[in-house]
Design a protein around this motif. Structure first.
Motif, PDB file in Angstrom:
ATOM      1  N   ALA A  24      24.978  63.667 -37.384  1.00 56.83           N
ATOM      2  CA  ALA A  24      26.088  64.581 -37.671  1.00 56.83           C
ATOM      3  C   ALA A  24      25.660  66.023 -37.414  1.00 56.83           C
ATOM      4  CB  ALA A  24      26.546  64.433 -39.115  1.00 56.83           C
ATOM      5  N   TYR A  25      26.532  66.749 -36.714  1.00 61.63           N
ATOM      6  CA  TYR A  25      26.262  68.148 -36.354  1.00 61.63           C
ATOM      7  C   TYR A  25      27.498  68.959 -36.670  1.00 61.63           C
ATOM      8  CZ  TYR A  25      22.440  65.748 -34.251  1.00 61.63           C
ATOM      9  OH  TYR A  25      21.340  64.940 -34.087  1.00 61.63           O
ATOM     10  N   LEU A  26      27.353  69.954 -37.535  1.00 66.97           N
ATOM     11  CA  LEU A  26      28.458  70.803 -37.949  1.00 66.97           C
ATOM     12  C   LEU A  26      28.291  72.144 -37.256  1.00 66.97           C
ATOM     13  CD1 LEU A  26      27.972  68.601 -40.172  1.00 66.97           C
ATOM     14  CD2 LEU A  26      29.119  70.157 -41.733  1.00 66.97           C
ATOM     15  N   ILE A  27      29.320  72.539 -36.507  1.00 65.51           N
ATOM     16  CA  ILE A  27      29.240  73.765 -35.710  1.00 65.51           C
ATOM     17  C   ILE A  27      30.492  74.613 -35.894  1.00 65.51           C
ATOM     18  CG2 ILE A  27      27.780  72.678 -33.937  1.00 65.51           C
ATOM     19  CD1 ILE A  27      30.363  72.574 -32.153  1.00 65.51           C
ATOM     20  N   ARG A  28      30.370  75.870 -35.484  1.00 65.94           N
ATOM     21  CA  ARG A  28      31.526  76.756 -35.340  1.00 65.94           C
ATOM     22  C   ARG A  28      31.594  77.142 -33.874  1.00 65.94           C
ATOM     23  NH1 ARG A  28      29.941  79.218 -40.588  1.00 65.94           N
ATOM     24  NH2 ARG A  28      31.511  78.536 -42.050  1.00 65.94           N
ATOM     25  N   VAL A  29      32.798  77.276 -33.359  1.00 62.73           N
ATOM     26  CA  VAL A  29      33.000  77.625 -31.955  1.00 62.73           C
ATOM     27  C   VAL A  29      33.378  79.098 -31.868  1.00 62.73           C
ATOM     28  CG1 VAL A  29      34.323  77.146 -29.873  1.00 62.73           C
ATOM     29  CG2 VAL A  29      33.765  75.279 -31.441  1.00 62.73           C
ATOM     30  N   GLY A  30      32.612  79.856 -31.087  1.00 66.12           N
ATOM     31  CA  GLY A  30      32.893  81.279 -30.894  1.00 66.12           C
ATOM     32  C   GLY A  30      32.991  82.005 -32.216  1.00 66.12           C
ATOM     33  N   THR A  31      34.081  82.756 -32.387  1.00 61.13           N
ATOM     34  CA  THR A  31      34.286  83.521 -33.620  1.00 61.13           C
ATOM     35  C   THR A  31      35.135  82.776 -34.645  1.00 61.13           C
ATOM     36  OG1 THR A  31      36.234  84.617 -32.697  1.00 61.13           O
ATOM     37  CG2 THR A  31      34.100  85.725 -32.391  1.00 61.13           C
ATOM     38  N   LEU A  32      35.514  81.545 -34.332  1.00 59.41           N
ATOM     39  CA  LEU A  32      36.349  80.762 -35.248  1.00 59.41           C
ATOM     40  C   LEU A  32      35.525  80.327 -36.459  1.00 59.41           C
ATOM     41  CD1 LEU A  32      38.240  78.572 -32.627  1.00 59.41           C
ATOM     42  CD2 LEU A  32      38.951  80.742 -33.648  1.00 59.41           C
ATOM     43  N   GLN A  33      36.143  80.308 -37.618  1.00 57.86           N
ATOM     44  CA  GLN A  33      35.456  79.959 -38.859  1.00 57.86           C
ATOM     45  C   GLN A  33      35.556  78.478 -39.212  1.00 57.86           C
ATOM     46  OE1 GLN A  33      33.392  82.099 -40.632  1.00 57.86           O
ATOM     47  NE2 GLN A  33      33.725  83.107 -38.664  1.00 57.86           N
ATOM     48  N   THR A  34      36.499  77.775 -38.620  1.00 60.30           N
ATOM     49  CA  THR A  34      36.662  76.348 -38.887  1.00 60.30           C
ATOM     50  C   THR A  34      35.399  75.602 -38.454  1.00 60.30           C
ATOM     51  OG1 THR A  34      39.053  76.510 -38.559  1.00 60.30           O
ATOM     52  CG2 THR A  34      38.071  74.307 -38.378  1.00 60.30           C
ATOM     53  N   ILE A  35      34.930  74.724 -39.309  1.00 60.16           N
ATOM     54  CA  ILE A  35      33.745  73.933 -38.988  1.00 60.16           C
ATOM     55  C   ILE A  35      34.180  72.650 -38.283  1.00 60.16           C
ATOM     56  CG2 ILE A  35      31.817  72.620 -39.942  1.00 60.16           C
ATOM     57  CD1 ILE A  35      31.679  74.746 -42.170  1.00 60.16           C
ATOM     58  N   VAL A  36      33.575  72.411 -37.130  1.00 66.14           N
ATOM     59  CA  VAL A  36      33.822  71.205 -36.355  1.00 66.14           C
ATOM     60  C   VAL A  36      32.630  70.272 -36.568  1.00 66.14           C
ATOM     61  CG1 VAL A  36      34.144  70.248 -34.038  1.00 66.14           C
ATOM     62  CG2 VAL A  36      35.143  72.470 -34.618  1.00 66.14           C
ATOM     63  N   THR A  37      32.911  69.032 -36.940  1.00 65.60           N
ATOM     64  CA  THR A  37      31.861  68.036 -37.114  1.00 65.60           C
ATOM     65  C   THR A  37      31.847  67.105 -35.909  1.00 65.60           C
ATOM     66  OG1 THR A  37      32.114  68.100 -39.512  1.00 65.60           O
ATOM     67  CG2 THR A  37      30.982  66.189 -38.603  1.00 65.60           C
ATOM     68  N   ILE A  38      30.677  66.927 -35.346  1.00 69.23           N
ATOM     69  CA  ILE A  38      30.495  65.991 -34.245  1.00 69.23           C
ATOM     70  C   ILE A  38      29.545  64.908 -34.738  1.00 69.23           C
ATOM     71  CG2 ILE A  38      29.668  65.658 -31.875  1.00 69.23           C
ATOM     72  CD1 ILE A  38      30.231  68.712 -31.485  1.00 69.23           C
ATOM     73  N   ARG A  39      29.998  63.656 -34.649  1.00 69.65           N
ATOM     74  CA  ARG A  39      29.174  62.529 -35.095  1.00 69.65           C
ATOM     75  C   ARG A  39      28.778  61.682 -33.899  1.00 69.65           C
ATOM     76  NH1 ARG A  39      28.885  62.200 -40.434  1.00 69.65           N
ATOM     77  NH2 ARG A  39      30.511  63.152 -41.667  1.00 69.65           N
ATOM     78  N   LEU A  40      27.501  61.346 -33.834  1.00 62.04           N
ATOM     79  CA  LEU A  40      26.971  60.515 -32.757  1.00 62.04           C
ATOM     80  C   LEU A  40      26.685  59.119 -33.295  1.00 62.04           C
ATOM     81  CD1 LEU A  40      24.367  62.989 -31.211  1.00 62.04           C
ATOM     82  CD2 LEU A  40      26.790  62.730 -30.633  1.00 62.04           C
TER      83      LEU A  40
END
Length: 109
Positions: A24-40
């Motif tokens: 699991a990898y939790l990231i933010r894209v650019g200046t957006l504050q929403t956290i996106v979770t990517i699961r492998l």
């Protein structure tokens, strides 16, 4: 082949949390504050599938960008594919003068 570490080096993301043991990898894209979770997740053979908590839909896109083939040869390649799907559209929209908005990130249904 891309490694997980190199996939996370994209200058358009910030890493919030990394849980390698869970894939699991939790990231933010650019200046957006929403956290996106990517699961492998390992699939058949040596392939790795990925699942994202959000897709991106900027004003220049007709619909949210969900990968039609959410898998790759390795965990690093799968993570890179998920991240680049988000950052490519973000960069294009910002480059065309759109102001980033939290609404660009559409939760998975």
């Amino acid at each position: 082949m891309c490694t997980v570490d190199s996939a996370l080096q994209d200058d358009c993301i910030s890493l919030v949390q990394r849980r390698d043991d869970e894939g699991a990898y939790l990231i933010r894209v650019g200046t957006l504050q929403t956290i996106v979770t990517i699961r492998l997740k390992k699939t058949w053979g040596s392939r790795t599938a990925f699942r994202q908590s959000h897709a991106i839909k900027t004003p220049r896109q007709p619909c949210p960008n969900w990968s039609c083939a959410p898998e790759a040869e390795s965990p690093g390649d799968a993570l890179r594919k998920a991240i680049s799907g988000l950052t490519m559209h973000y960069r294009k929209a910002v480059g065309e003068g759109y102001r980033p908005a939290e609404e660009w990130l559409v939760p998975a249904g």
